[in-house]
Design an enzyme around this catalytic site. Structure first.
Site, PDB file in Angstrom:
ATOM      1  CG  PHE B 131      -1.604   1.227   1.247  1.00 40.29           C
ATOM      2  CD1 PHE B 131      -2.752   1.487   0.372  1.00 40.29           C
ATOM      3  CD2 PHE B 131      -1.501   2.097   2.463  1.00 40.29           C
ATOM      4  CE1 PHE B 131      -3.475   2.696   0.494  1.00 40.29           C
ATOM      5  CE2 PHE B 131      -2.224   3.366   2.494  1.00 40.29           C
ATOM      6  CZ  PHE B 131      -3.102   3.674   1.378  1.00 40.29           C
ATOM      7  CG  MET B 488       3.111  32.225 -23.410  1.00 43.07           C
ATOM      8  SD  MET B 488       4.476  31.722 -22.420  1.00 43.07           S
ATOM      9  CE  MET B 488       5.018  33.422 -22.225  1.00 43.07           C
TER      10      MET B 488
HETATM   11  C1  LIG Z   1       2.250  22.988 -15.287  1.00 42.69           C
HETATM   12  C2  LIG Z   1       2.000  23.757 -16.583  1.00 42.69           C
HETATM   13  N1  LIG Z   1       1.087  23.408 -17.460  1.00 42.69           N
HETATM   14  C3  LIG Z   1       1.170  23.942 -18.779  1.00 42.69           C
HETATM   15  C4  LIG Z   1       2.029  25.035 -19.339  1.00 42.69           C
HETATM   16  C5  LIG Z   1       1.833  25.551 -20.361  1.00 42.69           C
HETATM   17  N2  LIG Z   1       1.755  26.619 -20.284  1.00 42.69           N
HETATM   18  C6  LIG Z   1       2.792  27.820 -20.314  1.00 42.69           C
HETATM   19  S1  LIG Z   1       2.237  29.428 -20.234  1.00 42.69           S
HETATM   20  C7  LIG Z   1       0.418  28.842 -20.207  1.00 42.69           C
HETATM   21  C8  LIG Z   1      -0.488  29.904 -19.852  1.00 42.69           C
HETATM   22  C9  LIG Z   1      -0.633  30.400 -18.486  1.00 42.69           C
HETATM   23  O1  LIG Z   1      -1.829  30.991 -18.261  1.00 42.69           O
HETATM   24  P1  LIG Z   1      -1.888  31.871 -17.147  1.00 42.69           P
HETATM   25  O2  LIG Z   1      -1.422  31.172 -15.718  1.00 42.69           O
HETATM   26  O3  LIG Z   1      -3.352  32.434 -17.306  1.00 42.69           O
HETATM   27  O4  LIG Z   1      -0.932  33.227 -17.406  1.00 42.69           O
HETATM   28  P2  LIG Z   1      -0.710  34.224 -18.577  1.00 42.69           P
HETATM   29  O5  LIG Z   1       0.107  33.605 -19.576  1.00 42.69           O
HETATM   30  O6  LIG Z   1      -2.261  34.514 -19.097  1.00 42.69           O
HETATM   31  O7  LIG Z   1      -0.254  35.584 -18.047  1.00 42.69           O
HETATM   32  C10 LIG Z   1       0.538  27.324 -20.233  1.00 42.69           C
HETATM   33  C11 LIG Z   1      -0.760  26.873 -20.031  1.00 42.69           C
HETATM   34  C12 LIG Z   1       3.134  25.254 -18.216  1.00 42.69           C
HETATM   35  N3  LIG Z   1       4.284  26.164 -18.311  1.00 42.69           N
HETATM   36  N4  LIG Z   1       3.075  24.666 -16.752  1.00 42.69           N
END
Ligand SMILES: Cc1ncc(C[n+]2csc(CCOP(=O)(O)OP(=O)(O)O)c2C)c(N)n1
Lengths: 176, 577
Positions: B131, B488
């Site tokens: 477990f 992004m």
């Molecule tokens: C854990 C994780 N999952 C997916 C990604 C891919 N990723 C990079 S930036 C992003 C968008 C981030 O969105 P948000 O937190 O709203 O920030 P913003 O870019 O809008 O400022 C994603 C999904 C990542 N870097 N980390």
């Protein structure tokens, strides 16, 4: 990391001295696979220092700079020393075992003698011969033995010592 | 002066607590942690580490109870980045241990010293699919510098000492100690030596001829540029970097992880280099005839298309403590293995002072022609929020950015007049990093103000740690640059993937101010320009953790940006005036 035929181009021969600790082989192979290197062959043996193992790895570094495999391996905490032997004309040595179903096959004794093979076991239905030497010798012997109704064979990957590099001081009594 | 050097404490051993033969492995572990100077650990108890938790209250160690083990790893990471000490996290076996992995990878990729201690099922049951058994050592092989599975309680003392040594020396990194439950409970007998103590390869002193060659290249250069990374902060080389730059009159750019190691308003400061670097920095690198890269790796986010990276450089000098980083991507002709501060100090002595007015004029021309721009369309722009925030920054304040546009905006707008503390996940780009890392940074620095700059997407990945912040009375301030999008990714889709916006809209986002209050934090929502300052002031004035949700322009993007596969010089600028 994938296991691939040993003739891949750009292969490096790397000797690695490691501390003989649990999981050390896993660390070494993981380090290579994580970096996209292909492990073509691996021999494991003991060296002159107590508590250490010696590994001889043939590695295709793929798209990575050739020096990367040795440099990354050298960072592992259990690794004591890494030497890239590729350019050093190392002396390589391997061992083969050859299993013949018919000990009285015509010409067998002569062929065994020609290659310097040793008979390890002999009965009415089996002759087991051992041969050690440079990999090329074993390869030539294997080809020649095939015509002697070879039933099975196994061959180790070579171990190697560099003509330069590696240890320089003579081995002391305690270590040996 | 609020440099990382001010935070950096040389390793100070804690009190010697003797390991008595009547103690068990868990007690030996805790005594060894105290000896390593550990004052704070982050973790969650569970079946396989309960012996440790049973004895924890007897030791002078603050335990911060997190809400998810990933949070514990990020907190240990933030603690380490903002203190220079080793961060420690604890988890139970199975899911607890596996939950640490993202956090360990994040720390390890950014060379942060973290020691993770996991409980394991009892040794006799290992391999039986017991477990909550998991092969955490195997699972963490590529995200740790080293790992140990403890076989005997008697080995614990030595393993802990070695683990901390490995984590903090050379190129720092994450180390895992996995301890079967029966080992935690076994009585410590006579000390069993582990074998000869391992001396880790100390970085060699670079030979004089390498320093002389680097100095000669810099001396002969007409268009030198220096790029600096986190290695400069780790080594405490901010001051000598500045001295070298001023001596040879070379402009300085930084990597994302190096943000803050060179003061941005300095006339030689170029800001960020790379994929989302400033136009003038990328042009300077593209045109330089001699490039010095110090304490950095030169990954693809820095170099962009490799053959377009410093194509006119006659000499590239690469200084890194990790020999494997030299020649890995950029084939520098002058490779120097060593500690950034030591090498830069020697280089400073070896170079002669030079002024390069022509090169400076050219760089300043690029600075004027390619300034950082953002749209002014009446909607709240992230740069406006950040400039209001940075204008309130005090010396010693710590900024932790999450990942995404928010991270790039925060790094780009950084206006530290002196080397400051700007933390972010550069190597892994781990969304959800900022809040827990800020909590860890605050735990290490109770007297400093700590701010997390997040997107709403990343924040909700580790949002539960607001409870940790409130419970542990760590008054971090969370600034959400809320665009209701995975911003992004949306920009990548717009710019590089045919404009197909696929799965990037957050049609549902919580009311963060209500959510903050539900956790016991201060919460506010800001939609208008005139609300920005007062909301920041109110959050800062609040004695506990605070969350401010800035509803920014959802279409705001990051500029300049280098198209995928493009060269550094091919950056695209903000289309709006
Ligand atoms: C854990 C994780 N999952 C997916 C990604 C891919 N990723 C990079 S930036 C992003 C968008 C981030 O969105 P948000 O937190 O709203 O920030 P913003 O870019 O809008 O400022 C994603 C999904 C990542 N870097 N980390």
């Amino acid at each position: 990391m994938t296991l691939a035929p040993p003739q891949a181009s750009g292969a490096r021969l790397i000797s690695v001295r490691v501390e003989d600790r649990p999981g050390v082989l896993q660390r070494v192979t993981n380090c290579l696979s994580r970096r996209g290197h292909r492990l073509l062959s691996c021999a494991v043996g003991e060296g002159s220092r107590q508590g250490e193992l010696c590994l001889w790895l043939r590695v295709d570094t793929g798209r990575q700079p050739p020096a990367q495999a040795a440099l990354q391996l050298a960072k592992l905490i259990d690794v004591v020393e890494v030497a890239d032997l590729t350019e050093e004309a190392p002396s390589e040595w391997a061992v083969g075992l050859f299993d013949f179903p018919d000990p009285r096959a015509k010409g067998l004794e002569r062929e065994l003698e020609r290659f310097g093979a040793q008979v390890v076991e002999r009965s009415a239905e089996r002759l087991l011969a051992a041969l050690s030497g440079p990999p090329q010798l074993l390869e030539a012997a294997r080809k020649a033995f095939t015509s002697m109704r070879l039933r099975d064979w196994v061959c180790s990957r070579p171990i190697a010592l560099a003509t330069t590099g590696g240890r320089h001081e003579p081995i002391t009594q305690e270590e040996g | 002066m609020a440099s990382l050097a001010a935070f950096r404490s040389e390793f100070e051993p804690g009190p010697e607590l003797e390991v008595l033969p009547s103690q068990c492995g868990a007690q030996a572990l805790l005594a060894a942690l105290v000896r390593e100077g550990v004052d704070t650990v982050f973790g969650i108890p569970g079946g396989a580490n309960l012996p440790i938790y049973q004895h924890l209250p007897d030791f002078p160690i603050r335990h911060i109870l997190v809400r998810h083990e990933q949070g514990a790893a990020h907190m240990a990471d933030g603690y380490a980045r903002a203190s220079g000490r080793v961060g420690v996290c604890l988890a139970t076996s199975g899911p607890g241990a596996l939950n640490l992995i993202t956090g360990l990878a994040t720390a390890h990729f950014d060379s942060v010293p973290v020691v993770a201690i996991t409980g394991q099922v009892a040794a006799p049951t290992i391999g039986t699919d017991a477990f909550q058994e998991s092969d955490v050592i195997g699972s963490c092989l590529s995200v740790t510098k080293h790992s140990y599975q403890v076989q005997h309680a008697d080995d614990l003392e030595e393993i802990v000492a070695e683990a901390f040594h490995v984590a903090r020396t050379g190129r720092p990194g994450a180390v895992l100690i996995d301890i079967p439950k029966d080992v935690q409970q076994a009585l410590v007998g006579l000390k069993r030596p582990l074998g000869r103590h391992r001396v880790h390869r100390a970085p060699t002193e670079p030979p004089d001829r390498q320093i002389a060659a680097a100095a000669a290249h810099l001396g002969a250069a007409r268009r030198p540029v220096i790029l600096a990374g986190r290695g400069v902060a780790i080594a405490g080389a901010e001051e000598v970097l500045r001295r070298l730059a001023e001596t040879v009159d070379a402009p300085v750019g930084t990597t994302l992880l190096g943000t803050g190691v060179f003061p941005s308003p300095h006339p030689l400061g170029l800001g960020l280099v790379g994929f989302m670097g400033t136009g003038y920095c990328n042009l300077a690198v593209s045109e330089c005839d001699c490039l010095v890269m110090v304490g950095m790796r030169a990954d693809d986010r820095v170099t962009c298309r490799l053959d377009g990276f410093a194509p006119r450089a006659e000499h590239i000098i690469h200084i890194n403590i990790d020999p494997a980083e030299l020649g890995k991507t950029v084939d520098a002709d002058c490779q120097i293995v060593g500690d950034a501060r030591e090498v830069l100090e020697r280089l400073c002595v070896a170079v002669r002072p030079q002024a390069r007015p022509e090169w400076r004029r050219q760089v300043d021309g690029w600075r004027e022609r390619h300034p950082l721009r953002h749209p002014r369309n009446g909607r709240l722009q992230p740069q406006e929020v950040l400039s209001a925030y940075y204008s309130r920054r005090r010396r010693g304040d710590i900024t932790v950015a999450d990942v995404g546009l928010n991270q790039m905006w925060a790094a780009m707008s950084w206006t530290g007049g002196e080397p400051g503390i700007f933390l972010n996940s550069g190597g892994q780009g781990t969304m959800g990093f900022a809040l827990p890392a800020a909590v860890g940074a605050q735990a290490a620095n109770p007297d400093r103000r700590v701010f997390a700059v997040c997107g709403e997407g990343g924040l909700v990945m580790t949002l539960q740690e607001l409870a940790t912040a409130v419970e542990a009375q760590l008054p971090v301030k969370v600034l959400i640059l809320d665009n209701r999008q995975l911003g992004m990714v949306r920009q990548f889709q717009d710019d590089f993937y045919g404009g197909v916006r696929s799965q990037v809209d957050h049609l549902v986002t919580p009311d963060f101010s209500m959510l903050a209050r539900a956790f016991g934090c201060f919460g506010a929502v800001v939609e208008r320009h005139d609300e920005v300052g007062p909301a920041l002031d109110a959050a800062i004035a609040h004695p506990g953790p605070a969350v401010v949700d800035f509803r920014i322009d959802p279409e705001a993007g990051i500029f300049p940006i280098v198209p995928l596969g493009g060269a550094l010089s091919e950056f695209v600028e903000c289309p709006y005036p």
